[in-house]
Design an enzyme around this catalytic site. Structure first.
Site, PDB file in Angstrom:
ATOM      1  N   LYS A   1       3.170 -14.595   3.521  1.00  0.00           N
ATOM      2  CA  LYS A   1       2.856 -15.340   2.108  1.00  0.00           C
ATOM      3  C   LYS A   1       4.583 -15.929   1.745  1.00  0.00           C
ATOM      4  O   LYS A   1       5.285 -15.395   0.764  1.00  0.00           O
ATOM      5  CB  LYS A   1       2.042 -14.465   1.054  1.00  0.00           C
ATOM      6  CG  LYS A   1       2.265 -15.726  -0.623  1.00  0.00           C
ATOM      7  CD  LYS A   1       1.228 -17.335  -0.250  1.00  0.00           C
ATOM      8  CE  LYS A   1       1.232 -17.225  -2.241  1.00  0.00           C
ATOM      9  NZ  LYS A   1       0.211 -18.519  -1.564  1.00  0.00           N
TER      10      LYS A   1
ATOM     11  N   ASP B   1      -3.263 -17.935   2.069  1.00  0.00           N
ATOM     12  CA  ASP B   1      -4.386 -18.112   1.547  1.00  0.00           C
ATOM     13  C   ASP B   1      -4.849 -19.628   2.035  1.00  0.00           C
ATOM     14  O   ASP B   1      -6.804 -19.876   2.024  1.00  0.00           O
ATOM     15  CB  ASP B   1      -4.125 -18.807  -0.455  1.00  0.00           C
ATOM     16  CG  ASP B   1      -2.428 -19.181  -0.275  1.00  0.00           C
ATOM     17  OD1 ASP B   1      -1.801 -19.839   0.797  1.00  0.00           O
ATOM     18  OD2 ASP B   1      -2.478 -20.000  -0.859  1.00  0.00           O
TER      19      ASP B   1
ATOM     20  N   ASP C   1      -6.257  -6.271   4.729  1.00  0.00           N
ATOM     21  CA  ASP C   1      -7.746  -5.952   3.957  1.00  0.00           C
ATOM     22  C   ASP C   1      -8.540  -6.716   3.555  1.00  0.00           C
ATOM     23  O   ASP C   1      -9.770  -6.246   3.795  1.00  0.00           O
ATOM     24  CB  ASP C   1      -6.978  -4.852   2.855  1.00  0.00           C
ATOM     25  CG  ASP C   1      -8.190  -3.180   2.442  1.00  0.00           C
ATOM     26  OD1 ASP C   1      -9.234  -3.770   3.163  1.00  0.00           O
ATOM     27  OD2 ASP C   1      -7.767  -3.264   1.173  1.00  0.00           O
TER      28      ASP C   1
ATOM     29  N   TYR D   1       0.316  -1.140  -0.080  1.00  0.00           N
ATOM     30  CA  TYR D   1       0.004  -0.219  -0.217  1.00  0.00           C
ATOM     31  C   TYR D   1       0.641   1.098  -0.255  1.00  0.00           C
ATOM     32  O   TYR D   1       0.072   2.413  -0.094  1.00  0.00           O
ATOM     33  CB  TYR D   1      -0.881  -0.695   1.361  1.00  0.00           C
ATOM     34  CG  TYR D   1      -2.136  -0.743   0.791  1.00  0.00           C
ATOM     35  CD1 TYR D   1      -2.260  -2.474  -0.031  1.00  0.00           C
ATOM     36  CD2 TYR D   1      -3.172  -0.497   1.686  1.00  0.00           C
ATOM     37  CE1 TYR D   1      -3.287  -3.034  -0.351  1.00  0.00           C
ATOM     38  CE2 TYR D   1      -4.531  -1.664   1.326  1.00  0.00           C
ATOM     39  CZ  TYR D   1      -4.708  -2.731   0.450  1.00  0.00           C
ATOM     40  OH  TYR D   1      -5.769  -3.393   0.267  1.00  0.00           O
TER      41      TYR D   1
HETATM   42 MG    MG Z   1     -10.697  -2.572   2.594  1.00  0.00          MG
END
Ligand code: MG
Ligand code: NAI
Length: 342
Positions: A179, A213, A237, A127
């Site tokens: 990950k 995942d 998120d 981000y």
């Molecule tokens: Mg969001």
């Protein structure tokens, strides 16, 4: 509460359903004795309409002064246009921790007895949006490149935040989600910090880890195996929207953005343009965010009264908005909580 004892705070109504759910949340806070003295500021699309700026200096100055804000969702253009004001606010005030609890409050949903907390790293990862295109021939967007940044210092800080939260809230386990099998540097560093910081909490809080995942699948199959989850910005998120789905959807999920010098409370959801202006949005996520804000300023008694009133309305009065299968409008739902607080 007398006006002198009110806590100064910034109120950002926001875009889309923002003004409707903000009105609902402030009416509930009024019924709790008006603990906050609001300084109302516009941002996002409302900021652009107001004075041409999605993040006006007056908004920043207000939050710098109050160090505390309740914020409606802000619309961000997809693809082009201005950068997310939410992300910029988190960066501006160093709001490194995004705390997103999810709890079953409406019985008879998909899952019973969910009580999970997601701690999302809020200012790094993908981000930071260090992005650019490379043109090939006549295609200016032939290649898209994005670089993520995670620092050891920030990873340690957010993971320590998750462990401290677990300790102070009687929680037993922190799961570090990553990950690291593929993004070995970017998220491997996060897992490394998790293993390191968890040693300080040995015997008090258990640490385990999941690949993101698999974690997403396990949250659907058996969410009760989790307690506190801590993860990087993008994964947090995604997983926090998913987790809200365990307890009835985005209308149920509050969030707190916390830094050393300020805190901004908001719903996990966005401005919901598809239902804006219709008076049907569920204001609960923002109302629960106001509850987190009350706890943050040491008014746990008011937060507990609020939580109790919300549960009475959902479970005894059976008053709910459409997203939870009810018929109540945004205003009716807020009024029912106000009535329970009387
Ligand atoms: Mg969001
Ligand atoms: P969204 O969260 O606004 O909506 C997703 C779906 O959930 C829609 O069908 C919406 O009607 C429903 N929904 C959301 N909140 C609800 C509520 N309180 N009651 C009932 N239904 C509700 O996500 P979307 O559509 O992807 O994003 C819309 C805009 O919001 C975008 O510009 C996005 O950038 C922005 N956004 C802002 C956030 C913030 O201010 N923190 C967070 C997420 C998105």
């Amino acid at each position: 509460m007398t006006s002198a004892s009110r806590i100064p705070a910034t109120l950002i109504p926001g875009d889309g359903i923002g003004p409707e759910i903000t009105e609902a949340a402030t009416s509930v806070l009024d019924a709790l004795g008006k603990p906050f003295e609001w300084d109302v500021q516009q941002g996002g699309m409302a900021g652009i309409q107001n004075g041409g700026d999605p993040l006006p200096p007056s908004l920043i100055e207000s939050v710098r002064r109050t160090k505390l804000a309740l914020k409606g969702p802000l619309t961000t253009p997809v693809g082009g246009g201005f950068r997310s004001v939410n992300v910029r606010l988190r960066e501006e005030f160093g709001l490194f921790a995004n705390l997103r609890p999810v709890k079953t409050m409406v019985p008879g949903g998909r899952y019973e007895d969910i009580d999970l907390v997601l701690v999302r790293e809020n200012i790094e990862g993908l981000y930071v949006a260090f992005e650019h295109y490379i043109a090939i021939g006549d295609d200016p967007h032939a290649v898209a490149i994005s670089s993520g940044i995670n620092t050891r210092a920030e990873a340690r800080r957010i993971i320590r935040f998750a462990f401290e939260y677990a300790l102070s809230h009687g929680r037993k386990k922190v799961t570090v989600v990553h990950k690291a099998n593929v993004l070995k540097a970017l998220t491997g560093l996060f897992l490394e910090a998790g293993r390191e910081v968890s040693k300080e909490y040995e015997g008090r809080v258990v640490m385990d880890d999941r690949i993101v995942d698999a974690c997403a699948m396990q949250l659907v199959m058996n969410p009760w195996q989790f307690d506190v989850i801590v993860t990087t910005n993008l994964f947090g998120d995604i997983l926090s929207d998913q987790m809200s789905g365990l307890v009835g959807g985005l209308g149920m999920a509050p969030g707190a953005n916390i830094g050393d010098s300020a805190a901004i409370f908001e719903a996990v959801h966005g401005s919901a343009p598809d239902i804006a202006g219709k008076g049907v949005a569920n204001p609960l996520a923002l109302i629960l965010a106001a509850g987190l804000m009350l706890r943050h300023v040491g008014k746990a008694d008011l937060a507990a009264r609020l939580q109790n009133a919300v549960e009475q309305v959902l479970q005894v009065d059976n008053i709910r908005t459409g997203d939870l299968g009810g018929k109540a409008s945004t205003r009716d739902f807020a009024a029912a909580i106000v009535k329970r607080l009387a």
